[in-house]
Design a protein around this motif. Sequence first.
Motif, PDB file in Angstrom:
ATOM      1  N   ASP A   1      -4.546   4.905  -2.784  1.00  0.00           N
ATOM      2  CA  ASP A   1      -4.678   3.680  -2.205  1.00  0.00           C
ATOM      3  C   ASP A   1      -3.933   3.664  -2.892  1.00  0.00           C
ATOM      4  O   ASP A   1      -3.738   2.117  -3.347  1.00  0.00           O
ATOM      5  CB  ASP A   1      -5.173   3.018  -0.744  1.00  0.00           C
ATOM      6  CG  ASP A   1      -4.439   2.109  -0.513  1.00  0.00           C
ATOM      7  OD1 ASP A   1      -3.162   2.050  -0.253  1.00  0.00           O
ATOM      8  OD2 ASP A   1      -4.846   0.789  -0.376  1.00  0.00           O
TER       9      ASP A   1
ATOM     10  N   ASP B   1      -0.318   1.376  -3.487  1.00  0.00           N
ATOM     11  CA  ASP B   1      -0.286  -0.283  -3.139  1.00  0.00           C
ATOM     12  C   ASP B   1      -0.707  -0.853  -2.469  1.00  0.00           C
ATOM     13  O   ASP B   1      -0.516  -2.278  -1.868  1.00  0.00           O
ATOM     14  CB  ASP B   1       0.864   0.469  -1.495  1.00  0.00           C
ATOM     15  CG  ASP B   1       2.203   1.254  -2.190  1.00  0.00           C
ATOM     16  OD1 ASP B   1       2.557   1.315  -3.558  1.00  0.00           O
ATOM     17  OD2 ASP B   1       2.955   1.945  -1.424  1.00  0.00           O
TER      18      ASP B   1
ATOM     19  N   ARG C   1      -2.803  -1.096   0.275  1.00  0.00           N
ATOM     20  CA  ARG C   1      -2.331  -1.611   1.354  1.00  0.00           C
ATOM     21  C   ARG C   1      -3.204  -0.680   3.100  1.00  0.00           C
ATOM     22  O   ARG C   1      -3.503  -1.360   3.952  1.00  0.00           O
ATOM     23  CB  ARG C   1      -1.134  -1.830   1.859  1.00  0.00           C
ATOM     24  CG  ARG C   1       0.041  -2.068   0.770  1.00  0.00           C
ATOM     25  CD  ARG C   1       0.088  -3.932   1.700  1.00  0.00           C
ATOM     26  NE  ARG C   1       1.162  -4.334   0.825  1.00  0.00           N
ATOM     27  CZ  ARG C   1       0.219  -5.401  -0.408  1.00  0.00           C
ATOM     28  NH1 ARG C   1      -0.091  -5.474  -0.219  1.00  0.00           N
ATOM     29  NH2 ARG C   1       1.610  -5.749  -0.734  1.00  0.00           N
TER      30      ARG C   1
END
Length: 63
Positions: free
Chosen positions: A11, A13, A15
């Motif tokens: 992940d 990012d 998010r």
Amino acid sequence: MTASGGLVLPDPDRRAPGRGAHLHPSIECFDLAVRRKAFPRAFKVPGPLDVTGLRDYVAQRDK
């Protein structure tokens, strides 16, 4: 990284919903986490998790 459906997924990012965990993007840190069975503890899930997708991602980042 995050866990979803028994898989540990990258992940980048930060998010994705749910519980996340941090791992240095190196194969040495990844292998140590696997040996210590750190992924189920970090995500607070019972049983093993499939980390093959994360291993490929870390291997590419570690080059």
